[in-house]
Each structure stands twice: as structure tokens, then as C-alpha cells.
Write a protein that holds these residues in place. Structure first.
Motif, short mmCIF file in Angstrom:
data_model
loop_
_atom_site.label_atom_id
_atom_site.label_comp_id
_atom_site.label_asym_id
_atom_site.label_seq_id
_atom_site.Cartn_x
_atom_site.Cartn_y
_atom_site.Cartn_z
N ALA A 197 -2.08 -14.08 -2.84
CA ALA A 197 -1.62 -15.47 -2.97
C ALA A 197 -0.14 -15.50 -3.36
CB ALA A 197 -2.44 -16.20 -4.03
N PHE A 198 0.56 -16.53 -2.88
CA PHE A 198 1.96 -16.72 -3.24
C PHE A 198 2.11 -16.78 -4.76
CE2 PHE A 198 1.61 -19.16 0.87
CZ PHE A 198 2.21 -18.19 1.64
N GLY A 199 3.06 -16.04 -5.28
CA GLY A 199 3.32 -16.06 -6.71
C GLY A 199 2.43 -15.15 -7.52
N GLU A 200 1.45 -14.52 -6.88
CA GLU A 200 0.55 -13.62 -7.59
C GLU A 200 1.33 -12.43 -8.15
OE1 GLU A 200 -3.45 -10.90 -6.68
OE2 GLU A 200 -2.59 -12.20 -5.13
N VAL A 201 1.06 -12.08 -9.40
CA VAL A 201 1.69 -10.92 -10.05
C VAL A 201 0.63 -9.85 -10.25
CG1 VAL A 201 2.81 -10.06 -12.15
CG2 VAL A 201 3.50 -12.27 -11.16
N ILE A 202 0.93 -8.65 -9.80
CA ILE A 202 -0.01 -7.54 -9.85
C ILE A 202 0.50 -6.48 -10.81
CG2 ILE A 202 -1.21 -5.76 -8.50
CD1 ILE A 202 -0.52 -7.55 -6.01
N ASP A 203 -0.27 -6.20 -11.84
CA ASP A 203 0.03 -5.11 -12.76
C ASP A 203 -0.54 -3.84 -12.17
OD1 ASP A 203 0.26 -3.28 -14.80
OD2 ASP A 203 -0.85 -4.46 -16.28
N HIS A 204 0.30 -2.88 -11.86
CA HIS A 204 -0.16 -1.65 -11.23
C HIS A 204 -0.73 -0.63 -12.22
CE1 HIS A 204 1.12 -3.19 -7.45
NE2 HIS A 204 2.38 -3.27 -7.82
N VAL A 205 -0.78 -1.00 -13.47
CA VAL A 205 -1.54 -0.34 -14.53
C VAL A 205 -0.95 1.00 -14.97
CG1 VAL A 205 -3.81 0.55 -15.23
CG2 VAL A 205 -3.67 -1.49 -13.76
N ASP A 206 -0.74 1.91 -14.03
CA ASP A 206 -0.38 3.28 -14.39
C ASP A 206 1.09 3.39 -14.77
OD1 ASP A 206 -3.02 4.21 -13.63
OD2 ASP A 206 -2.36 3.87 -11.57
N SER A 249 10.74 5.43 -5.07
CA SER A 249 9.52 6.11 -4.60
C SER A 249 8.45 6.15 -5.67
CB SER A 249 9.86 7.53 -4.15
OG SER A 249 10.37 7.53 -2.84
N LEU A 250 8.85 6.34 -6.92
CA LEU A 250 7.88 6.36 -8.01
C LEU A 250 7.20 5.01 -8.14
CD1 LEU A 250 6.62 7.94 -10.31
CD2 LEU A 250 8.57 7.27 -11.74
N ALA A 251 7.98 3.93 -8.10
CA ALA A 251 7.40 2.59 -8.22
C ALA A 251 6.51 2.26 -7.03
CB ALA A 251 8.52 1.56 -8.36
N ARG A 252 6.95 2.63 -5.84
CA ARG A 252 6.15 2.39 -4.64
C ARG A 252 4.81 3.13 -4.73
NH1 ARG A 252 3.82 0.35 0.05
NH2 ARG A 252 4.03 1.75 1.82
N ALA A 253 4.85 4.37 -5.20
CA ALA A 253 3.61 5.13 -5.33
C ALA A 253 2.69 4.52 -6.38
CB ALA A 253 3.92 6.59 -5.67
N LEU A 254 3.26 4.07 -7.49
CA LEU A 254 2.45 3.42 -8.53
C LEU A 254 1.81 2.14 -8.02
CD1 LEU A 254 4.76 3.90 -11.65
CD2 LEU A 254 2.54 4.99 -11.26
N SER A 255 2.46 1.48 -7.05
CA SER A 255 1.95 0.20 -6.55
C SER A 255 0.68 0.36 -5.71
CB SER A 255 3.02 -0.53 -5.73
OG SER A 255 3.20 0.06 -4.45
N PHE A 256 0.30 1.59 -5.41
CA PHE A 256 -0.95 1.83 -4.67
C PHE A 256 -2.12 1.13 -5.36
CE2 PHE A 256 -4.86 4.20 -3.96
CZ PHE A 256 -4.87 4.36 -2.58
N ASN A 257 -2.12 1.14 -6.69
CA ASN A 257 -3.20 0.51 -7.45
C ASN A 257 -3.00 -1.00 -7.42
OD1 ASN A 257 -5.23 -0.21 -9.23
ND2 ASN A 257 -4.70 1.33 -10.76
#
Length: 340
Positions: A197-206, A249-257
Motif C-alpha cells: 500500500a502507498f505509504g506503507e513502512v516496512i521494518d526489515h527487522v535484521d 548492497s547491505l541495505a538491499r539484502a536486508l530488505s529481503f525480509n
């Protein structure tokens, strides 16, 4: 003089095109090292069989392998004497890079502006990565703050006008890509394009603590020779600056979750290395959904995402003064392809 001291601000000329040395053939070794350096787990970039199931001939090399390789070629000519890499715009991935491809880079100087201190200037370049067939695989604009050799030299000012966002119509879907048979069990998450959804914020946790050895290995892997990443004498505090691409690259990889099905980066709208990163920093990541767009392929959608790498709290980006918080390391705005 046979050695290369690197260019200073006054050495650049508006409109000049710089052909960068040295071409590089990339292969499975780059993929293995990339996945060792970062917790990269995207299915399309991990498995030939998965890639074939979504219409590609095999698994291409990770999109950021292509970016780092092309970027690294430019460093001796663009940022060897850089104080900081300031930002990105108008980036597009134009075709996949396959194991065995040979990449070279060329850059056109599109902007010049001296800073108020008089000791440095900002150089804007448009860089293209080109394969062995003469085909562009990647293009982007970046701007860099570079030291001046002589303060008294005056360089004409020319600041380019850059698009704030790559339009959805300009996104390139790789030939053959079709997510209609995308296996969500194998990819790791069930989320489709329409689930965001527009504006949704995702915490990638790790989170990952950056070590000196790994960032040095990564910077050498991409043949990035910028002095601030290697020489402790380049900064008054005696610390080696972490290559900004390592943080990307580190942030992109963390965003997998949370974004496991954001399979391919296809455009870079904007990017800022907001604050310096050093060995010992613990980095976490969060994303914000900025937009959604359809593509010409019915099974493939595009998500526009803000990816933030931070040492601070999820969702926190700027202070009341509008400036980035000191904990924020990266603010990256990009388009990714997602199954619909």
C-alpha cells in the motif's frame, strides 16, 4: 610523470566524454563473493532454474553487481580525489548482465559547480555501462564533491536539470520476463505487487555490524580505488570511509525480509549517502512504498520504494530542521519489478 594522481575539480570540462579503464569480464565468482559479503537471497539471482521458470535463459548477475562493476571503473577518473559521493539520479538498468559478459564504462561530464569554501567543487557525470556487444546495460547520473588543486582557478558554473523520478513508461522489463509462473514458496514470501500500500513502512527487522575486513574486500572486488576507503591519512579523524555501494548492497539484502519478491531493481530515481559510515557501525534497514505502476508485461508490476539504511530507529529520517538525522546513512529511491 607516469603515475596517476587523479583529477581535481578544475581538470573537468563540461561535455567531455571519459572512456574508463579497465574492461572487466564478470562471472560466477562475482556472484559467490557478492552473496558471501551480503545476506543476498533473491531467488531470481540465486537459481538458474527459478530464473528459467520466469522466462529468462538463466540467472543473471545481481543488479547491484552490475552497478558496482560499472561504478568501480569510473573511480580513477571521477572520484579518486573525492571528498564525498553526494547523490544519484536517472538510473536505469537496460538489460541483464550474464556470467561471462565483459563490461566497460564511459562518463560524460554534464555539470560543474564550485562550493562556497572554494576548496572543492561538485562534478556531475552521466555514466553508462557497456557490454562486449556495444550494448548499454546500465546508465545513471551521479555527482561528487572533488578537491581543487588551486583555489584561484575559476570554473564556469553549469548545474544540470535532472528528473526527480524515472517515469514508469521508461522502465525496461528484461526480454522474456514473465511472473505468471512465479513460485512464491521458492521465493520465500507470498506478497504480490497489489499487497503493498502507498505509504506503507516496512521494518526489515535484521541488522548487520560492518567489519573493516569485509568492506575492504568489497571495495577491492569492485576495483574501487578511491583513497578515502583505503588510506587512513585521507581524513582528519584517521578513519577509512565505508564505500557507499557497500551500504547500498547491505541495505538491499536486508530488505529481503518483507520484500523478497522485489526481484529486480530497474531504476534509480534518487539517492543520498546522508552520513558517513565506518567499520563497527550496526546497520539496519526499512522501506517505504512510494508508488506502484503497471508495466507492459501483465504479470509484472513495478514498486517505487524508498530504502533507508540507518543506525537509528525505523521510520525516522529527518529532524525538525529538515536535515537527515545523524543516524541515517542512506536514502535510496528506486523502482523494482514484482509479480502481480
Amino acid at each position: 610523470m607516469k603515475t596517476n594522481p587523479g583529477r581535481f575539480f578544475e581538470d573537468y570540462t563540461l561535455g567531455e566524454v571519459i572512456a574508463h579503464a579497465v574492461p572487466r569480464t564478470v562471472g560466477a565468482g562475482e556472484r559467490a563473493l557478492y552473496h558471501a559479503l551480503y545476506p543476498a537471497r533473491g531467488a531470481l539471482y540465486s537459481s538458474d532454474e527459478f530464473a528459467r521458470s520466469v522466462g529468462l535463459k538463466a540467472s543473471p548477475l545481481d543488479d547491484l553487481i552490475a552497478f558496482h562493476t560499472v561504478f568501480g571503473k569510473t573511480v580513477p577518473d571521477i572520484s579518486l580525489n573525492a571528498v564525498a559521493n553526494l547523490g544519484y539520479a536517472e538510473g536505469r538498468w537496460l538489460r541483464p548482465v550474464w556470467p561471462g559478459d565483459t563490461l566497460r564504462s564511459e562518463s560524460e561530464v554534464i555539470g560543474l559547480k564550485e562550493t562556497s569554501s572554494g576548496a572543492t567543487g561538485v562534478v556531475w557525470v552521466r555514466t553508462r555501462g557497456i557490454n562486449q556487444h556495444g550494448e548499454a546495460v546500465l546508465e545513471y547520473v551521479r555527482w561528487v564533491m572533488v578537491r581543487k588543486r588551486r583555489r584561484e582557478v575559476v570554473v564556469p558554473v553549469a548545474v544540470p536539470e535532472l528528473a526527480s523520478v524515472v517515469s514508469a513508461e521508461a522502465l525496461v522489463v528484461p526480454e522474456g520476463l514473465d511472473f505468471s509462473r512465479h513460485d512464491f514458496g521458492l521465493s520465500g514470501e507470498p506478497h504480490r505487487w497489489g499487497d503493498y500500500a502507498f505509504g506503507e513502512v516496512i521494518d526489515h527487522v535484521d541488522a548487520v555490524t560492518i567489519e573493516e575486513a569485509e568492506h575492504m574486500l568489497a571495495t577491492r572486488l569492485w576495483q574501487n580505488t578511491s583513497k578515502v576507503h583505503f588510506d587512513v591519512g585521507q581524513r582528519e579523524d584517521g578513519r577509512r570511509l565505508i564505500y557507499g555501494g557497500h551500504v547500498i548492497s547491505l541495505a538491499r539484502a536486508l530488505s529481503f525480509n518483507g520484500l523478497a519478491n522485489a526481484q529486480m531493481i530497474v531504476a534509480l530515481n534518487a539517492g543520498a549517502h546522508a552520513n558517513p559510515c565506518f567499520a563497527g557501525d550496526t546497520v539496519r534497514a526499512w522501506s517505504e512504498v512510494l508508488d506502484r505502476a503497471e508495466t507492459a508485461v501483465p504479470s509484472v508490476g513495478a514498486l517505487r520504494l524508498r530504502l533507508v539504511a540507518t543506525k537509528g530507529k525505523v521510520g525516522e529520517l529527518r529532524g525538525t530542521d529538515g536535515k537527515y538525522l545523524p543516524e541515517v546513512l542512506l536514502d535510496l529511491d528506486y523502482w523494482a519489478l514484482v509479480p502481480r
